[in-house]
Design a protein around this motif. Structure first.
Motif, PDB file in Angstrom:
ATOM      1  N   UNK A 188       0.801  -1.206   0.000  1.00  0.00           N
ATOM      2  CA  UNK A 188       0.000   0.000   0.000  1.00  0.00           C
ATOM      3  C   UNK A 188       0.843   1.269   0.000  1.00  0.00           C
ATOM      4  N   UNK A 189       2.145   1.166   0.239  1.00  0.00           N
ATOM      5  CA  UNK A 189       2.968   2.373   0.255  1.00  0.00           C
ATOM      6  C   UNK A 189       3.470   2.723  -1.147  1.00  0.00           C
ATOM      7  N   UNK A 190       2.918   2.067  -2.161  1.00  0.00           N
ATOM      8  CA  UNK A 190       3.279   2.392  -3.530  1.00  0.00           C
ATOM      9  C   UNK A 190       4.691   1.999  -3.902  1.00  0.00           C
ATOM     10  N   UNK A 191       5.260   1.068  -3.186  1.00  0.00           N
ATOM     11  CA  UNK A 191       6.605   0.614  -3.498  1.00  0.00           C
ATOM     12  C   UNK A 191       7.694   1.454  -2.853  1.00  0.00           C
ATOM     13  N   UNK A 192       7.316   2.462  -2.056  1.00  0.00           N
ATOM     14  CA  UNK A 192       8.313   3.319  -1.409  1.00  0.00           C
ATOM     15  C   UNK A 192       9.232   2.530  -0.497  1.00  0.00           C
ATOM     16  N   UNK A 193       8.707   1.502   0.149  1.00  0.00           N
ATOM     17  CA  UNK A 193       9.508   0.688   1.062  1.00  0.00           C
ATOM     18  C   UNK A 193      10.668   0.043   0.312  1.00  0.00           C
ATOM     19  N   UNK A 194      10.360  -0.599  -0.808  1.00  0.00           N
ATOM     20  CA  UNK A 194      11.430  -1.243  -1.572  1.00  0.00           C
ATOM     21  C   UNK A 194      12.339  -0.217  -2.234  1.00  0.00           C
ATOM     22  N   UNK A 195      11.808   0.943  -2.571  1.00  0.00           N
ATOM     23  CA  UNK A 195      12.661   1.999  -3.131  1.00  0.00           C
ATOM     24  C   UNK A 195      13.664   2.479  -2.092  1.00  0.00           C
ATOM     25  N   UNK A 196      13.220   2.569  -0.838  1.00  0.00           N
ATOM     26  CA  UNK A 196      14.123   2.944   0.257  1.00  0.00           C
ATOM     27  C   UNK A 196      15.212   1.873   0.396  1.00  0.00           C
ATOM     28  N   UNK A 197      14.808   0.610   0.288  1.00  0.00           N
ATOM     29  CA  UNK A 197      15.770  -0.483   0.366  1.00  0.00           C
ATOM     30  C   UNK A 197      16.745  -0.472  -0.796  1.00  0.00           C
ATOM     31  N   UNK A 198      16.239  -0.184  -1.983  1.00  0.00           N
ATOM     32  CA  UNK A 198      17.101  -0.108  -3.161  1.00  0.00           C
ATOM     33  C   UNK A 198      18.124   1.020  -3.003  1.00  0.00           C
ATOM     34  N   UNK A 199      17.699   2.126  -2.425  1.00  0.00           N
ATOM     35  CA  UNK A 199      18.612   3.256  -2.221  1.00  0.00           C
ATOM     36  C   UNK A 199      19.761   2.861  -1.285  1.00  0.00           C
ATOM     37  N   UNK A 200      19.442   2.179  -0.177  1.00  0.00           N
ATOM     38  CA  UNK A 200      20.497   1.725   0.728  1.00  0.00           C
ATOM     39  C   UNK A 200      21.380   0.689   0.038  1.00  0.00           C
TER      40      UNK A 200
ATOM     41  N   UNK B 200      28.345  -5.119  11.122  1.00  0.00           N
ATOM     42  CA  UNK B 200      26.982  -4.842  11.578  1.00  0.00           C
ATOM     43  C   UNK B 200      26.373  -3.743  10.711  1.00  0.00           C
ATOM     44  N   UNK B 201      25.120  -3.943  10.360  1.00  0.00           N
ATOM     45  CA  UNK B 201      24.352  -2.998   9.538  1.00  0.00           C
ATOM     46  C   UNK B 201      25.041  -2.703   8.206  1.00  0.00           C
ATOM     47  N   UNK B 202      25.846  -3.645   7.752  1.00  0.00           N
ATOM     48  CA  UNK B 202      26.532  -3.469   6.481  1.00  0.00           C
ATOM     49  C   UNK B 202      27.483  -2.280   6.491  1.00  0.00           C
ATOM     50  N   UNK B 203      27.909  -1.891   7.694  1.00  0.00           N
ATOM     51  CA  UNK B 203      28.817  -0.765   7.806  1.00  0.00           C
ATOM     52  C   UNK B 203      28.126   0.590   7.703  1.00  0.00           C
ATOM     53  N   UNK B 204      26.800   0.588   7.791  1.00  0.00           N
ATOM     54  CA  UNK B 204      26.042   1.838   7.697  1.00  0.00           C
ATOM     55  C   UNK B 204      25.450   2.205   9.048  1.00  0.00           C
ATOM     56  N   UNK B 205      24.808   3.344   9.094  1.00  0.00           N
ATOM     57  CA  UNK B 205      24.074   3.775  10.282  1.00  0.00           C
ATOM     58  C   UNK B 205      22.571   3.705  10.008  1.00  0.00           C
ATOM     59  N   UNK B 206      22.187   2.846   9.074  1.00  0.00           N
ATOM     60  CA  UNK B 206      20.782   2.721   8.694  1.00  0.00           C
ATOM     61  C   UNK B 206      19.938   2.277   9.879  1.00  0.00           C
ATOM     62  N   UNK B 207      18.744   2.851   9.990  1.00  0.00           N
ATOM     63  CA  UNK B 207      17.826   2.424  11.042  1.00  0.00           C
ATOM     64  C   UNK B 207      17.243   1.059  10.679  1.00  0.00           C
ATOM     65  N   UNK B 208      16.561   0.445  11.632  1.00  0.00           N
ATOM     66  CA  UNK B 208      16.029  -0.906  11.430  1.00  0.00           C
ATOM     67  C   UNK B 208      15.104  -0.987  10.220  1.00  0.00           C
ATOM     68  N   UNK B 209      14.236   0.005  10.053  1.00  0.00           N
ATOM     69  CA  UNK B 209      13.274  -0.014   8.943  1.00  0.00           C
ATOM     70  C   UNK B 209      13.990   0.031   7.593  1.00  0.00           C
ATOM     71  N   UNK B 210      14.979   0.886   7.478  1.00  0.00           N
ATOM     72  CA  UNK B 210      15.713   1.014   6.214  1.00  0.00           C
ATOM     73  C   UNK B 210      16.559  -0.223   5.950  1.00  0.00           C
ATOM     74  N   UNK B 211      17.169  -0.753   6.993  1.00  0.00           N
ATOM     75  CA  UNK B 211      17.957  -1.975   6.850  1.00  0.00           C
ATOM     76  C   UNK B 211      17.066  -3.128   6.388  1.00  0.00           C
ATOM     77  N   UNK B 212      15.894  -3.248   6.996  1.00  0.00           N
ATOM     78  CA  UNK B 212      14.948  -4.290   6.599  1.00  0.00           C
ATOM     79  C   UNK B 212      14.510  -4.086   5.148  1.00  0.00           C
ATOM     80  N   UNK B 213      14.284  -2.842   4.764  1.00  0.00           N
ATOM     81  CA  UNK B 213      13.893  -2.547   3.383  1.00  0.00           C
ATOM     82  C   UNK B 213      14.969  -2.998   2.409  1.00  0.00           C
ATOM     83  N   UNK B 214      16.242  -2.815   2.779  1.00  0.00           N
ATOM     84  CA  UNK B 214      17.336  -3.250   1.907  1.00  0.00           C
ATOM     85  C   UNK B 214      17.369  -4.769   1.785  1.00  0.00           C
ATOM     86  N   UNK B 215      17.187  -5.457   2.902  1.00  0.00           N
ATOM     87  CA  UNK B 215      17.150  -6.927   2.863  1.00  0.00           C
ATOM     88  C   UNK B 215      15.970  -7.390   2.018  1.00  0.00           C
TER      89      UNK B 215
END
Length: 106
Positions: free
Chosen positions: A22-34, A83-98
């Motif tokens: 329902x978020x229009x794919x923004x979640x996966x776009x955030x993950x793709x960006x990370x 840890x966190x792939x060497x980033x400071x990504x928050x849990x939501x963004x990290x999950x989006x990348x996975x």
């Protein structure tokens, strides 16, 4: 009573997927960006045995272990992966990348 419990359990399992849809794919776009800013260094080349993006065979055993285990690895690191792939990504963004990487392996 069992039917109600089954419906509740199914609903809880489906809700995260529905919210992503329902978020229009923004979640996966955030993950793709990370992915493109950090994860790509190893997951595009397979460096240090990182499963390559889109490699279904390499990702299958990880996917089979479930998102909780994949998030544990992403959060805490494993082998050469920090840890966190060497980033400071928050849990939501990290999950989006996975989830982005998993979506490319299906």
């Amino acid at each position: 009573m069992l039917k109600i419990a089954s419906v509740i359990a199914l609903s809880l399992a489906v809700l995260p997927a529905l919210s992503m849809a329902s978020d229009g794919g923004d979640h996966l776009k955030k993950g793709e960006k990370l992915y493109k800013s950090a994860c790509i260094a190893c997951h595009s080349t397979g460096a240090a045995n990182a499963p390559k993006l889109g490699n279904k065979q390499a990702w299958a055993p990880l996917i089979a272990k479930g998102m909780d285990e994949m998030m544990n690895v992403a959060t805490h690191g494993k082998g050469a992966m920090p840890a966190r792939g060497g980033t400071k990504a928050d849990d939501e963004t990290l999950r989006a990348a996975v989830e982005y990487m998993v979506s490319r392996a299906k």
